[in-house]
Design a protein around this motif. Sequence first.
Motif, mmCIF file in Angstrom:
data_model
loop_
_atom_site.group_PDB
_atom_site.id
_atom_site.type_symbol
_atom_site.label_atom_id
_atom_site.label_comp_id
_atom_site.label_asym_id
_atom_site.label_seq_id
_atom_site.Cartn_x
_atom_site.Cartn_y
_atom_site.Cartn_z
ATOM 1 N N ALA A 41 0.830 -1.209 0.000
ATOM 2 C CA ALA A 41 0.000 0.000 0.000
ATOM 3 C C ALA A 41 0.862 1.255 0.000
ATOM 4 N N ASP A 42 1.998 1.183 0.656
ATOM 5 C CA ASP A 42 2.852 2.358 0.777
ATOM 6 C C ASP A 42 3.777 2.577 -0.413
ATOM 7 N N LYS A 43 4.278 1.490 -1.008
ATOM 8 C CA LYS A 43 5.255 1.610 -2.088
ATOM 9 C C LYS A 43 4.668 1.420 -3.479
ATOM 10 N N GLY A 44 3.441 0.869 -3.563
ATOM 11 C CA GLY A 44 2.854 0.597 -4.871
ATOM 12 C C GLY A 44 3.448 -0.661 -5.469
ATOM 13 N N GLY A 45 3.359 -0.769 -6.779
ATOM 14 C CA GLY A 45 3.861 -1.947 -7.470
ATOM 15 C C GLY A 45 2.824 -2.456 -8.444
ATOM 16 N N TYR A 46 2.958 -3.702 -8.815
ATOM 17 C CA TYR A 46 2.059 -4.311 -9.789
ATOM 18 C C TYR A 46 0.935 -5.031 -9.048
ATOM 19 N N HIS A 47 -0.297 -4.754 -9.461
ATOM 20 C CA HIS A 47 -1.472 -5.318 -8.798
ATOM 21 C C HIS A 47 -1.466 -6.845 -8.824
ATOM 22 N N PRO A 48 -1.857 -7.475 -7.709
ATOM 23 C CA PRO A 48 -2.050 -8.927 -7.721
ATOM 24 C C PRO A 48 -3.221 -9.288 -8.635
ATOM 25 N N VAL A 49 -3.129 -10.456 -9.250
ATOM 26 C CA VAL A 49 -4.174 -10.937 -10.161
ATOM 27 C C VAL A 49 -4.488 -12.383 -9.800
ATOM 28 N N GLU A 50 -5.783 -12.704 -9.832
ATOM 29 C CA GLU A 50 -6.231 -14.072 -9.594
ATOM 30 C C GLU A 50 -7.066 -14.522 -10.783
ATOM 31 N N ILE A 51 -6.778 -15.727 -11.285
ATOM 32 C CA ILE A 51 -7.519 -16.304 -12.408
ATOM 33 C C ILE A 51 -8.022 -17.678 -11.983
ATOM 34 N N ARG A 52 -9.339 -17.875 -12.098
ATOM 35 C CA ARG A 52 -9.935 -19.179 -11.759
ATOM 36 C C ARG A 52 -10.418 -19.853 -13.036
ATOM 37 N N LEU A 53 -10.114 -21.154 -13.129
ATOM 38 C CA LEU A 53 -10.552 -21.971 -14.258
ATOM 39 C C LEU A 53 -11.227 -23.227 -13.744
ATOM 40 N N GLU A 54 -12.141 -23.769 -14.542
ATOM 41 C CA GLU A 54 -12.774 -25.046 -14.243
ATOM 42 C C GLU A 54 -12.604 -25.956 -15.444
ATOM 43 N N LYS A 55 -12.380 -27.227 -15.151
ATOM 44 C CA LYS A 55 -12.207 -28.209 -16.213
ATOM 45 C C LYS A 55 -13.567 -28.765 -16.607
ATOM 46 N N TRP A 56 -13.865 -28.687 -17.894
ATOM 47 C CA TRP A 56 -15.096 -29.222 -18.471
ATOM 48 C C TRP A 56 -14.669 -30.194 -19.558
ATOM 49 N N GLY A 57 -14.774 -31.472 -19.265
ATOM 50 C CA GLY A 57 -14.332 -32.464 -20.238
ATOM 51 C C GLY A 57 -12.835 -32.380 -20.425
ATOM 52 N N SER A 58 -12.400 -32.164 -21.665
ATOM 53 C CA SER A 58 -10.968 -32.124 -21.960
ATOM 54 C C SER A 58 -10.410 -30.708 -22.029
ATOM 55 N N GLN A 59 -11.223 -29.705 -21.718
ATOM 56 C CA GLN A 59 -10.708 -28.333 -21.784
ATOM 57 C C GLN A 59 -11.027 -27.553 -20.513
ATOM 58 N N TRP A 60 -10.305 -26.468 -20.355
ATOM 59 C CA TRP A 60 -10.484 -25.585 -19.206
ATOM 60 C C TRP A 60 -11.245 -24.348 -19.658
ATOM 61 N N LYS A 61 -12.135 -23.874 -18.792
ATOM 62 C CA LYS A 61 -12.904 -22.655 -19.078
ATOM 63 C C LYS A 61 -12.563 -21.597 -18.045
ATOM 64 N N LEU A 62 -12.442 -20.367 -18.520
ATOM 65 C CA LEU A 62 -12.194 -19.254 -17.615
ATOM 66 C C LEU A 62 -13.456 -18.949 -16.820
ATOM 67 N N CYS A 63 -13.316 -18.868 -15.515
ATOM 68 C CA CYS A 63 -14.447 -18.485 -14.655
ATOM 69 C C CYS A 63 -14.396 -16.983 -14.396
ATOM 70 N N TYR A 64 -13.229 -16.534 -13.910
ATOM 71 C CA TYR A 64 -13.068 -15.101 -13.659
ATOM 72 C C TYR A 64 -11.600 -14.724 -13.683
ATOM 73 N N ILE A 65 -11.384 -13.434 -13.884
ATOM 74 C CA ILE A 65 -10.065 -12.814 -13.757
ATOM 75 C C ILE A 65 -10.277 -11.596 -12.862
ATOM 76 N N THR A 66 -9.546 -11.542 -11.748
ATOM 77 C CA THR A 66 -9.702 -10.432 -10.814
ATOM 78 C C THR A 66 -8.357 -9.759 -10.580
ATOM 79 N N ASP A 67 -8.352 -8.443 -10.704
ATOM 80 C CA ASP A 67 -7.187 -7.600 -10.457
ATOM 81 C C ASP A 67 -7.456 -6.871 -9.138
ATOM 82 N N PHE A 68 -6.522 -6.975 -8.183
ATOM 83 C CA PHE A 68 -6.694 -6.365 -6.863
ATOM 84 C C PHE A 68 -5.786 -5.152 -6.708
#
Length: 135
Positions: free
Chosen positions: A46-73
Amino acid sequence: MRIQYEGLALPVSSHLAEAISTLLASYQQSNENTAILNFRDPSYSADKGGYHPVEIRLEKWGSQWKLCYITDFRFVGAGLDSELVKDLDFDFQAGTFQDTTGYYPIETALMIYPIWEENFLTYWQQMSVYEVELS
């Protein structure tokens, strides 16, 4: 391992899908049906700044993965009063986009998403600012 990115409400690039697929392959457990990727800049504060943390959630459907969400904090506040909050949230499953002003239909993010994605890929792949953790 395939990340399904075509037909989403936002223009997720093949570059991002391939980068995530490569990352998942290096961590992949055969029995896992969900994956959460956490990208953290160890020096971000919070004091020095920097690059925002990012979280990406995926779920496996059959043989492929699907993006659920991408969140930038980001941090809001300073010092001991700082709090890590969602800055941008692209929720593909719920069809919503959230920024600091509220919730909107995901299509509202059509202009901001490509800019965000290009910056994220640059920070992750070219500048190597993130440590990545899979859970």
